[in-house]
Design a protein around this motif. Structure first.
Motif, mmCIF file in Angstrom:
data_model
loop_
_atom_site.group_PDB
_atom_site.id
_atom_site.type_symbol
_atom_site.label_atom_id
_atom_site.label_comp_id
_atom_site.label_asym_id
_atom_site.label_seq_id
_atom_site.Cartn_x
_atom_site.Cartn_y
_atom_site.Cartn_z
ATOM 1 N N VAL A 184 -0.992 1.042 -8.706
ATOM 2 C CA VAL A 184 -0.368 2.284 -9.129
ATOM 3 C C VAL A 184 0.862 1.996 -9.985
ATOM 4 C CG1 VAL A 184 0.760 4.405 -8.346
ATOM 5 C CG2 VAL A 184 -1.177 3.467 -7.056
ATOM 6 N N ALA A 185 1.690 1.039 -9.527
ATOM 7 C CA ALA A 185 2.933 0.773 -10.239
ATOM 8 C C ALA A 185 3.486 -0.582 -9.821
ATOM 9 C CB ALA A 185 3.958 1.871 -9.960
ATOM 10 N N VAL A 186 4.350 -1.121 -10.663
ATOM 11 C CA VAL A 186 5.124 -2.325 -10.368
ATOM 12 C C VAL A 186 6.592 -1.927 -10.390
ATOM 13 C CG1 VAL A 186 5.740 -4.650 -11.117
ATOM 14 C CG2 VAL A 186 3.421 -3.834 -11.422
ATOM 15 N N GLY A 187 7.359 -2.505 -9.481
ATOM 16 C CA GLY A 187 8.771 -2.187 -9.476
ATOM 17 C C GLY A 187 9.517 -2.947 -8.401
ATOM 18 N N THR A 188 10.663 -2.429 -8.023
ATOM 19 C CA THR A 188 11.533 -3.071 -7.044
ATOM 20 C C THR A 188 11.395 -2.385 -5.690
ATOM 21 O OG1 THR A 188 13.101 -3.573 -8.819
ATOM 22 C CG2 THR A 188 13.902 -3.782 -6.566
ATOM 23 N N TYR A 189 11.225 -3.177 -4.644
ATOM 24 C CA TYR A 189 11.083 -2.643 -3.288
ATOM 25 C C TYR A 189 12.459 -2.422 -2.678
ATOM 26 C CZ TYR A 189 10.006 -2.388 1.685
ATOM 27 O OH TYR A 189 9.927 -1.996 2.991
ATOM 28 N N ARG A 190 12.675 -1.192 -2.179
ATOM 29 C CA ARG A 190 13.952 -0.864 -1.543
ATOM 30 C C ARG A 190 13.705 0.072 -0.363
ATOM 31 N NH1 ARG A 190 17.218 0.825 -7.048
ATOM 32 N NH2 ARG A 190 17.167 -1.228 -8.066
ATOM 33 N N ALA A 191 13.896 -0.458 0.824
ATOM 34 C CA ALA A 191 13.910 0.349 2.058
ATOM 35 C C ALA A 191 12.768 1.359 2.132
ATOM 36 C CB ALA A 191 15.245 1.060 2.191
ATOM 37 N N GLY A 192 11.540 0.853 2.095
ATOM 38 C CA GLY A 192 10.381 1.722 2.281
ATOM 39 C C GLY A 192 9.874 2.406 1.037
ATOM 40 N N GLU A 193 10.532 2.173 -0.096
ATOM 41 C CA GLU A 193 10.092 2.786 -1.341
ATOM 42 C C GLU A 193 9.952 1.732 -2.432
ATOM 43 O OE1 GLU A 193 11.791 7.343 -1.452
ATOM 44 O OE2 GLU A 193 13.042 5.741 -2.306
ATOM 45 N N LEU A 194 9.063 2.008 -3.376
ATOM 46 C CA LEU A 194 8.980 1.201 -4.586
ATOM 47 C C LEU A 194 9.614 1.991 -5.712
ATOM 48 C CD1 LEU A 194 7.644 -1.548 -5.610
ATOM 49 C CD2 LEU A 194 6.008 -0.039 -6.749
ATOM 50 N N HIS A 195 10.553 1.370 -6.405
ATOM 51 C CA HIS A 195 11.191 1.993 -7.568
ATOM 52 C C HIS A 195 10.504 1.427 -8.815
ATOM 53 C CE1 HIS A 195 14.826 3.778 -5.495
ATOM 54 N NE2 HIS A 195 14.207 3.114 -4.533
ATOM 55 N N PRO A 196 9.662 2.219 -9.465
ATOM 56 C CA PRO A 196 8.773 1.679 -10.502
ATOM 57 C C PRO A 196 9.469 1.340 -11.808
ATOM 58 C CG PRO A 196 8.531 4.047 -10.385
ATOM 59 C CD PRO A 196 9.465 3.664 -9.260
ATOM 60 N N THR A 197 9.008 0.254 -12.408
ATOM 61 C CA THR A 197 9.416 -0.107 -13.768
ATOM 62 C C THR A 197 8.234 -0.030 -14.720
ATOM 63 O OG1 THR A 197 9.046 -2.457 -13.276
ATOM 64 C CG2 THR A 197 11.278 -1.611 -13.009
ATOM 65 N N PRO A 202 0.840 -1.205 0.000
ATOM 66 C CA PRO A 202 0.000 0.000 0.000
ATOM 67 C C PRO A 202 0.875 1.255 0.000
ATOM 68 C CG PRO A 202 -0.737 -1.578 1.663
ATOM 69 C CD PRO A 202 0.595 -2.062 1.178
ATOM 70 N N ALA A 203 0.543 2.192 -0.872
ATOM 71 C CA ALA A 203 1.315 3.429 -0.980
ATOM 72 C C ALA A 203 0.642 4.541 -0.190
ATOM 73 C CB ALA A 203 1.448 3.832 -2.441
ATOM 74 N N THR A 204 1.451 5.475 0.288
ATOM 75 C CA THR A 204 0.902 6.686 0.875
ATOM 76 C C THR A 204 0.380 7.569 -0.257
ATOM 77 O OG1 THR A 204 2.999 7.880 0.739
ATOM 78 C CG2 THR A 204 2.621 6.543 2.723
ATOM 79 N N ALA A 205 -0.425 8.582 0.092
ATOM 80 C CA ALA A 205 -0.962 9.479 -0.933
ATOM 81 C C ALA A 205 0.172 10.158 -1.698
ATOM 82 C CB ALA A 205 -1.872 10.516 -0.294
ATOM 83 N N GLU A 206 1.183 10.634 -0.959
ATOM 84 C CA GLU A 206 2.322 11.272 -1.616
ATOM 85 C C GLU A 206 3.113 10.264 -2.437
ATOM 86 O OE1 GLU A 206 6.477 13.628 -0.499
ATOM 87 O OE2 GLU A 206 5.014 13.162 1.078
ATOM 88 N N GLY A 207 3.262 9.038 -1.884
ATOM 89 C CA GLY A 207 3.987 8.002 -2.604
ATOM 90 C C GLY A 207 3.301 7.632 -3.904
ATOM 91 N N ALA A 208 1.966 7.538 -3.868
ATOM 92 C CA ALA A 208 1.214 7.202 -5.078
ATOM 93 C C ALA A 208 1.392 8.270 -6.143
ATOM 94 C CB ALA A 208 -0.266 7.024 -4.742
ATOM 95 N N ALA A 209 1.381 9.542 -5.718
ATOM 96 C CA ALA A 209 1.555 10.636 -6.679
ATOM 97 C C ALA A 209 2.938 10.575 -7.328
ATOM 98 C CB ALA A 209 1.356 11.974 -5.975
ATOM 99 N N ARG A 210 3.958 10.299 -6.523
ATOM 100 C CA ARG A 210 5.307 10.205 -7.071
ATOM 101 C C ARG A 210 5.433 9.008 -8.017
ATOM 102 N NH1 ARG A 210 9.588 12.729 -5.446
ATOM 103 N NH2 ARG A 210 10.913 10.872 -5.722
ATOM 104 N N LEU A 211 4.855 7.895 -7.628
ATOM 105 C CA LEU A 211 4.924 6.696 -8.462
ATOM 106 C C LEU A 211 4.249 6.924 -9.811
ATOM 107 C CD1 LEU A 211 4.226 3.996 -5.736
ATOM 108 C CD2 LEU A 211 6.314 4.169 -7.099
ATOM 109 N N ARG A 212 3.120 7.604 -9.804
ATOM 110 C CA ARG A 212 2.405 7.843 -11.061
ATOM 111 C C ARG A 212 3.215 8.724 -12.014
ATOM 112 N NH1 ARG A 212 -2.716 7.915 -7.741
ATOM 113 N NH2 ARG A 212 -3.825 6.001 -8.353
ATOM 114 N N ASN A 213 4.160 9.460 -11.462
ATOM 115 C CA ASN A 213 5.050 10.270 -12.299
ATOM 116 C C ASN A 213 6.338 9.536 -12.649
ATOM 117 O OD1 ASN A 213 3.448 12.621 -12.524
ATOM 118 N ND2 ASN A 213 4.054 13.264 -10.456
ATOM 119 N N GLY A 214 6.405 8.235 -12.257
ATOM 120 C CA GLY A 214 7.561 7.432 -12.599
ATOM 121 C C GLY A 214 8.716 7.541 -11.636
#
Length: 301
Positions: free
Chosen positions: A283-296, A246-258
């Motif tokens: 929202v996105a698929v990617g690699t999990y790293r220390a509290g963040e998702l790095h989207p691909t 689950p992403a935070t609101a801010e996290g989701a916004a950042r993820l949607r921008n790549g």
């Protein structure tokens, strides 16, 4: 200026119980037409004579296709013992015969050699590319086709029934890139009797099961209707084998921008592939790293 694709922006998965006859591409095209969708693709080809589960992605769900393609799949198939063919199935020309017929015990004893991490040589009549050409194109032209063996993971291979002395029914669960026809060919050779596939049916693939499937007749009957839209499974179904974060609101916004976005901790391990959701939607698929998702891959909202 590039031409815009015609059709609707509709996303989701449709599981079709493919009949024998049409190609997988033909079924995808029929489904795309029925939904009037801009984009469609499938997660794993079935030969024209094969039946069973064909998972078709529409719209944004096509971004999740690789995760279903890479998942385990199950096949029920029948081998004709005593003859090999040039296509390794019943459509080909018989190339060798034998009067030898193995017992059930001999078949079961041979199966462990085809499980685990094995090397498999795809059939000559297959879509494997050789110097830019499809193997089946070369084979149909009468050329000798040499294909290198490829790694394959087979989780299980079991004898289900001995229908008669000439026919055995088996079930295989395997990873990406498996050719049931090659298993039938190689098993027949190992048993000293030759063999080829006469029936093949895929029963599940990753998160999808035949219980969720609709027929191609249903697709045609319900084409361009709200009833057909209701049969779509969510885009997220194709991500069922990955951890959800689950992403935070801010996290989701950042993820949607790549960009990397903050997600709530889960059981995902550092460096593991996962997907982020916000308010129940991917929202996105990617690699999990220390509290963040790095989207691909990022999904349109």
């Amino acid at each position: 200026m590039a031409r815009r694709k015609k059709g609707r922006d509709i996303s989701g998965w449709l599981v079709v119980d493919k009949p024998a006859g049409p190609t997988s591409t033909a079924v995808v095209n029929k489904v795309r037409w029925a939904f009037d969708a801009k984009k469609a693709g499938h997660a794993g080809t079935l030969d024209p004579d094969a039946t069973g589960l064909l998972a078709i992605a529409l719209g944004e769900a096509t971004k999740t296709v690789p995760f279903v393609t890479d998942a385990l799949k199950a096949y029920d198939f029948t081998i004709r013992l005593g003859a090999s063919t040039n296509t390794d199935d019943a459509e080909g020309e018989v190339t060798a015969t034998s009067d030898t017929r193995p017992t059930d015990e001999e078949i079961r004893a041979a199966l462990p050699a085809f499980t685990g991490d094995i090397l498999q040589t795809p059939p000559a009549f297959s879509a494997v590319k050789i110097e830019g050409e499809r193997a089946y194109t070369l084979a149909r032209a009468g050329e000798t086709v040499e294909i290198e063996a490829r790694p394959l993971y087979v989780e299980s291979l079991d004898l289900l029934a001995r229908l008669d002395p000439d026919h055995a029914q088996l079930r295989m669960v395997c990873g990406k890139g498996g050719y049931v026809r090659a298993i039938a060919r190689d098993l027949g050779e190992a048993l000293g009797c030759f063999g080829h596939v006469v029936t093949l049916r895929r029963t599940w693939a990753g998160p999808f099961d035949l219980d969720d499937a609709v027929t191609l007749d249903d697709v045609e009957r319900l084409a361009r209707t709200p009833e057909l839209d209701e049969l779509l499974l969510p885009l997220e179904t194709g991500l069922a084998d990955l951890p959800e974060l689950p992403a935070t609101a801010e996290g989701a916004a950042r993820l949607r921008n790549g960009n990397p976005g903050m997600v709530i901790a889960s059981d995902a391990e550092y460096g593991e592939m996962a997907w982020a959701s916000y308010q129940g939607e991917a929202v996105a698929v990617g690699t999990y790293r220390a509290g963040e998702l790095h989207p691909t891959r990022v999904f349109a909202s």
